[in-house]
Design an enzyme around this catalytic site. Structure first.
Site, PDB file in Angstrom:
ATOM      1  N   HIS A  48      -5.629   6.807   5.680  1.00  0.00           N
ATOM      2  CA  HIS A  48      -6.787   6.469   4.856  1.00  0.00           C
ATOM      3  C   HIS A  48      -6.737   5.005   4.407  1.00  0.00           C
ATOM      4  O   HIS A  48      -7.703   4.253   4.588  1.00  0.00           O
ATOM      5  CB  HIS A  48      -6.836   7.393   3.631  1.00  0.00           C
ATOM      6  CG  HIS A  48      -8.034   7.184   2.763  1.00  0.00           C
ATOM      7  ND1 HIS A  48      -9.191   7.925   2.911  1.00  0.00           N
ATOM      8  CD2 HIS A  48      -8.275   6.317   1.739  1.00  0.00           C
ATOM      9  CE1 HIS A  48     -10.085   7.514   2.026  1.00  0.00           C
ATOM     10  NE2 HIS A  48      -9.551   6.541   1.297  1.00  0.00           N
ATOM     11  N   GLU A  49      -5.617   4.621   3.824  1.00  0.00           N
ATOM     12  CA  GLU A  49      -5.502   3.254   3.316  1.00  0.00           C
ATOM     13  C   GLU A  49      -5.468   2.238   4.451  1.00  0.00           C
ATOM     14  O   GLU A  49      -5.928   1.098   4.291  1.00  0.00           O
ATOM     15  CB  GLU A  49      -4.246   3.118   2.446  1.00  0.00           C
ATOM     16  CG  GLU A  49      -4.258   3.983   1.203  1.00  0.00           C
ATOM     17  CD  GLU A  49      -5.456   3.720   0.313  1.00  0.00           C
ATOM     18  OE1 GLU A  49      -5.932   2.565   0.271  1.00  0.00           O
ATOM     19  OE2 GLU A  49      -5.934   4.670  -0.339  1.00  0.00           O
ATOM     20  N   HIS A  52      -9.006   1.171   5.214  1.00  0.00           N
ATOM     21  CA  HIS A  52      -9.478   0.127   4.288  1.00  0.00           C
ATOM     22  C   HIS A  52      -8.845  -1.222   4.622  1.00  0.00           C
ATOM     23  O   HIS A  52      -9.525  -2.255   4.660  1.00  0.00           O
ATOM     24  CB  HIS A  52      -9.111   0.492   2.845  1.00  0.00           C
ATOM     25  CG  HIS A  52      -9.817   1.704   2.315  1.00  0.00           C
ATOM     26  ND1 HIS A  52     -11.164   1.911   2.467  1.00  0.00           N
ATOM     27  CD2 HIS A  52      -9.347   2.769   1.617  1.00  0.00           C
ATOM     28  CE1 HIS A  52     -11.499   3.052   1.883  1.00  0.00           C
ATOM     29  NE2 HIS A  52     -10.411   3.587   1.370  1.00  0.00           N
TER      30      HIS A  52
END
Length: 367
Positions: A29-30, A33
């Site tokens: 997920h990170e 980003h």
């Protein structure tokens, strides 16, 4: 002593697997980003997996890469975020901040984590269904449970059930779901210990009838015969279709749960699980040694994290996108006090819910 040592080793393995699963979900997920922000030139000072105190830190280029003690989240510290207008970003050029890139680029950065979670889930599900057998929905029997009513009556793996009759009422069987529907039928809910079913089946091209004393199961509120459906291998393209279908089912679960929060909030809230509940499920699956079930759990968690982050709750990715679009429409930034207030309220809601469900998890585990 040996039993205690084995139990301790199994507990340690369970903890490691739990941390790895959560770590993978958060990392992916990170990473979404981080990669998109860097590709748009946004200055990123920190990339952290986990929360709380640092247990590992290494700086490479302008970014400090960290692992923190609590495997319950993670973050990327990007210049220009509403809550990141701090001293270390004062000298960063505006074009290298989130405030200095276009609206569509902001939305890509905010949604990239969710996208990566979805990709991870799809890749895992398709991969799993490429290598494992899946249950068919045909009325063919795949396995007969030992000492079950079906085995006692003489049903065998490979038999194909064509009809089930109870009290003179015939039920044509075209799929395994039809068998379950008959056993769940309210007309059978006499709650007697057993009921006599006449099961017509095809074996080696011949039609035969067996009498099965189906047993009532109070937990499932239905009768059981002790049958499981047949399984088969999927082709690659079938695995893609099956994986996508399963992913959609997983993704829609959050909407079903949210709907139940309004219609049956007391029971639904009590069934929600937090980190403790996830650990408990992970430990149970780890102890079975099933890699495919662990991977499926990883896919489920990745999907849930992605869908949860899409919710328009301040502090989550979905709300960040809304902020970006609103600012584009009105032509100016929202007041920082408004953003701070909404994000604090949103995070308080999320952490409050996490504390509540963790308390429920512990109560279920040790209750």
């Amino acid at each position: 002593f040996k039993r205690d040592r084995r139990r301790l080793m199994q507990t340690l393995i369970n903890i490691v697997v739990f941390i790895l699963i959560l770590g993978i979900v958060v990392l992916i997920h990170e990473l979404g980003h981080f990669i998109t922000a860097k590709s748009f030139g946004v200055y990123c000072s920190e990339f952290s997996i986990g929360m709380g105190p640092k247990i590992f830190s290494r700086k490479k280029g302008e970014t400090e890469y960290e692992i923190r003690a609590l495997p319950i989240g993670g973050f990327v510290s990007m210049a220009g975020e509403a809550d990141n207008d701090i001293e270390e970003f004062k000298d960063v050029p505006i074009e290298r901040t989130l405030k200095g890139i276009s609206c569509w680029k902001k939305c890509v950065v905010f949604l990239a984590g969710v996208f990566m979670n979805f990709v991870l889930s799809l890749v895992i599900l398709i991969g799993v269904y490429c290598v494992i057998d899946v249950q068919t929905n045909t009325p063919e029997i795949g396995k007969v449970t030992s000492d079950s009513p079906a085995m006692i009556a003489g049903l065998e793996a490979g038999d194909t059930i064509s009809k089930i009759t109870y009290d003179g009422h015939e039920n044509i069987i075209a799929s395994f779901a039809d068998i379950r529907e008959v056993l769940n039928n309210d007309n059978l809910k006499s709650k007697n210990a057993t009921i006599m079913l006449q099961v017509e089946l095809v074996r080696d091209g011949k039609t035969i009838t067996k009498e099965v004393n189906a047993k009532y199961n109070s937990d499932s509120n239905s009768y059981t015969m002790g049958l499981t459906p047949a399984t088969r291998n999927l082709s690659f393209f079938e695995a893609i279709n099956y994986g996508v279908t399963k992913f959609v089912e997983m993704a829609l679960l959050i909407f079903t749960t949210l709907g139940k929060l309004f219609t049956d909030s007391a029971n639904t809230i009590g069934q929600l699980s937090g980190p403790a509940g996830i650990y408990n499920v992970t430990a149970q699956i780890t102890e079975t040694g099933s890699i495919s079930q662990l991977l499926t759990l990883l896919a489920l968690l990745s999907t849930n994290i992605g869908m949860f982050n899409l919710l328009p709750i301040p502090g989550l990715d979905g709300c960040q996108v809304i902020f970006a679009v609103v600012e584009r429409v009105i032509g100016r930034e929202l007041p920082l006090k408004v953003k701070y207030g909404l994000q604090i309220a949103g995070l308080a809601l999320v952490f409050g819910l996490m504390i509540f469900v963790t308390f429920n998890d512990i109560s279920r585990i040790f209750g």
